[in-house]
Structures are given as C-alpha cells and as structure tokens.
Design a protein around this motif. Structure first.
Motif, PDB file in Angstrom:
ATOM      1  N   ILE A 135      -7.465   5.282   5.159  1.00  0.00           N
ATOM      2  CA  ILE A 135      -7.678   4.032   4.422  1.00  0.00           C
ATOM      3  C   ILE A 135      -6.745   2.948   4.934  1.00  0.00           C
ATOM      4  CG2 ILE A 135      -7.416   2.948   2.153  1.00  0.00           C
ATOM      5  CD1 ILE A 135      -8.353   5.565   0.900  1.00  0.00           C
ATOM      6  N   LEU A 136      -5.494   3.313   5.205  1.00  0.00           N
ATOM      7  CA  LEU A 136      -4.512   2.337   5.691  1.00  0.00           C
ATOM      8  C   LEU A 136      -4.936   1.773   7.042  1.00  0.00           C
ATOM      9  CD1 LEU A 136      -1.776   0.998   5.155  1.00  0.00           C
ATOM     10  CD2 LEU A 136      -0.693   2.894   6.363  1.00  0.00           C
TER      11      LEU A 136
ATOM     12  N   THR B  76      -7.994   1.679   8.237  1.00  0.00           N
ATOM     13  CA  THR B  76      -9.207   0.877   8.044  1.00  0.00           C
ATOM     14  C   THR B  76      -8.878  -0.498   7.470  1.00  0.00           C
ATOM     15  OG1 THR B  76     -10.499   2.890   7.648  1.00  0.00           O
ATOM     16  CG2 THR B  76     -11.461   0.797   6.924  1.00  0.00           C
ATOM     17  N   ILE B  77      -7.986  -0.519   6.451  1.00  0.00           N
ATOM     18  CA  ILE B  77      -7.603  -1.791   5.845  1.00  0.00           C
ATOM     19  C   ILE B  77      -6.882  -2.676   6.852  1.00  0.00           C
ATOM     20  CG2 ILE B  77      -6.072  -2.842   4.127  1.00  0.00           C
ATOM     21  CD1 ILE B  77      -6.774  -0.608   2.228  1.00  0.00           C
TER      22      ILE B  77
ATOM     23  N   LEU C  25       0.829  -1.210   0.000  1.00  0.00           N
ATOM     24  CA  LEU C  25       0.000   0.000   0.000  1.00  0.00           C
ATOM     25  C   LEU C  25       0.859   1.255   0.000  1.00  0.00           C
ATOM     26  CD1 LEU C  25      -2.830  -1.006   2.518  1.00  0.00           C
ATOM     27  CD2 LEU C  25      -3.089  -0.595   0.066  1.00  0.00           C
TER      28      LEU C  25
ATOM     29  N   VAL D 258      -6.349  11.078   3.819  1.00  0.00           N
ATOM     30  CA  VAL D 258      -7.264  10.037   3.328  1.00  0.00           C
ATOM     31  C   VAL D 258      -6.540   8.697   3.250  1.00  0.00           C
ATOM     32  CG1 VAL D 258      -8.584   9.265   1.319  1.00  0.00           C
ATOM     33  CG2 VAL D 258      -8.724  11.653   2.056  1.00  0.00           C
ATOM     34  N   PHE D 259      -5.289   8.732   2.768  1.00  0.00           N
ATOM     35  CA  PHE D 259      -4.524   7.487   2.682  1.00  0.00           C
ATOM     36  C   PHE D 259      -4.305   6.894   4.066  1.00  0.00           C
ATOM     37  CE2 PHE D 259      -0.381   5.389   3.016  1.00  0.00           C
ATOM     38  CZ  PHE D 259      -0.583   4.320   2.153  1.00  0.00           C
TER      39      PHE D 259
END
Length: 304
Positions: free
Chosen positions: A232-233, A235-236, A16, A228-229
């Motif tokens: 997202i990181l 959350t993933i 990622l 945002v990244f």
C-alpha cells in the motif's frame, strides 16, 4: 517541528508509518487475545473430555465392578484395588499415557489423606483442595501452571464423600475390609466423613505447543499485514508522485521561470482535479501579471 521541514512525499510516509505502528500495536494486541482465548478453549475442551472419561470409568467401577468383587475383600489375603473408582480411573489413564500423543497429560485424584500414598496431595494440590473446602459452592478451578516440562492447563474439581458405602473403607480401621488393612495398613485413608471434600480431581493438559502455535499464527498474520502495508505504501507513493508531486514540481518550475520574466512559460496540467484548478489559476494569474506589466511598460516596450 521537523515535519514542517520535510517534503510532501516524506510527510505522507511519516503519517502512514505512524498510522501503521499504532494500527499494528492495536491489531497485534487484539489478535493475541483472540488467539490465546482460542488456545485456552482448545486445551479446556481436551481437559474436560478426559475428565468426563475418567468420571465414566469411576461410575462404571462403582456400579459394575464393586458389586462383583465386594464380597471377596473380606476373604482375600490382598486387597483388590480394582474395586476402587480412583484406582481404576488412574490405571486407565496411565495406559492412555503410553500413547505418545498423551505422554505429557496428567491425571490425579489428589487426596489429603489417601489410602494409597501415590494419591497424596502436593503443595499445589493441597491449595486446590483447601479452596474447595473453604468455598463449597466452587465446582471447578482452572488455569495455567508452569512446570519443568512446560506450561500446562489444569482443571480441578472437588471429590466429595457422597455415599455411605465409601465410609466402609475410610471411616475407621475396624470397619475396613481385612484385605485392605493387610495391604495398606491402618494408618492412612481413615477419618473421612459423609459430605466432606477429601480430594481434588486434577487433569493437566500440555499447553505449550498450542500457545506456540497461536504465537506463530500471530507472527504470520503480522507478517502478512506488514507485506500489505508495504504494498500500500509503495502504491500510494507512486500515485502521489504521479498525481501530485510531479505536477506541483512542474508548476514550481514554471512559476520560477515566470518570476524571472519568461512570460512564454505555460502552466500545463490537463485535469479537472484540484491540481488542474490550481494550474488554471496560476495561468490566469500569469496572464493578469502580463497585462499589468504591459500597461506599466513604456509605449515603445509594450507587447501587442
């Protein structure tokens, strides 16, 4: 390769991160081009508006002011500069620059051989005039220029002797009005020819602030993308641990227990996804192993 030795969660994070770095480079490059293009469009529109305004002043001077004052040029002791379109445009612009918002704007009708020496070309302007002369089809030159006060955007257009009336003041001293000779002398501003490119109309607009705003916008956008990244990181990672890592770790512990002879250990994962199918397969394998071991065991050690 070091990635092979990483845990599954770390591998996902590395992949990622690589995707984010590549995406950030491509995105920032594209955004920078778009923002710089928008900045150039903004300064160009400002410059062209001023050029059009100055040309309107020149036209008004030629059609309305010159006819009124032309006869006085021969009888006045001092030349009336208001009859000259270039003078009117320059003076109006100087008044405009008294406004703080236009203090760093510049306008000049840069002339190779001017009557008024304040219009004399500098090295940069000489280059512009020569480019127009060498290629008469060129109607406009523009670009950015670094000056001590900051970066500016300039637009230059050729000024051509289009009317025979212009040569009255610029052909030979003997044809010029007496008041012109008395004020400016007979050394400068003569020898012009009809159809000749004699000057460049140059307008410079400060671009430093606009470019800085574009760069600030890029920083904000990239900051938002970074945020945002990050979200997202996180959350993933949370979903990966919950849906993949934890179930696999439980199966690993159960498999280790079974390998050590604990046949009561159960592979538990209540889902129909791939992890659930893997857990069911391990459960069947454990059952098959238990049956095989029971068949190989002595009669007195067999389990019912």
């Amino acid at each position: 390769m070091f990635i092979k030795n990483l845990k599954l969660e770390s591998k996902f994070n590395v992949f990622l991160l690589i995707i984010f770095i590549i995406g950030s480079i491509l995105t920032s490059s594209l955004l920078l081009q778009v923002l710089e293009r928008n900045a150039e469009i903004e300064v160009t529109s400002k410059a062209k508006l001023i050029v059009q305004t100055m040309n309107s002043i020149r036209d008004y001077t030629t059609s309305n002011i010159q006819p009124l004052l032309d006869a006085r040029l021969e009888v006045e002791s001092a030349f009336i500069p208001e009859t000259v379109p270039a003078f009117s445009a320059t003076e109006v612009f100087q008044r405009l620059r008294k406004n703080e918002a236009y203090r760093n704007f510049f306008y000049k009708e840069a002339t190779l051989n001017p009557t008024n020496l304040r219009d004399k070309v500098d090295k940069f302007e000489t280059n512009l005039v020569e480019k127009f002369r060498n290629d008469p089809a060129t109607k406009e030159l523009s670009g950015f220029q670094d000056l001590p006060g900051g970066k500016v955007f300039y637009i230059a257009r050729p000024l051509i002797v289009k009317k025979e009336s212009c040569l009255r003041c610029h052909s030979t001293p003997d044809r010029a009005p007496k008041s012109q000779i008395a004020t400016y002398g007979s050394e400068n501003g003569f020898g012009w020819k009809l159809g000749e490119i004699v000057a460049a109309q140059v307008i410079s607009v400060p671009a430093e602030e606009i470019i800085d705003r574009a760069q600030d916008a890029l920083k904000i956008i990239m900051g938002v993308l970074l945020g945002v990244f990050g979200a997202i990181l996180l959350t993933i990672n949370y979903l990966l641990r919950r849906a993949v890592i934890r179930p696999i770790r439980k199966m690993v512990k159960t498999a280790e227990a079974v390998s050590l002879g604990d046949m009561d250990a159960e592979f538990e994962h209540q889902s129909s996804d791939e992890i659930g199918l893997l857990s069911t397969a391990f459960g069947r394998m454990k059952s098959s192993l238990k049956i095989s071991m029971n068949l190989l065991a002595p009669p007195d050690e067999k389990t019912p």
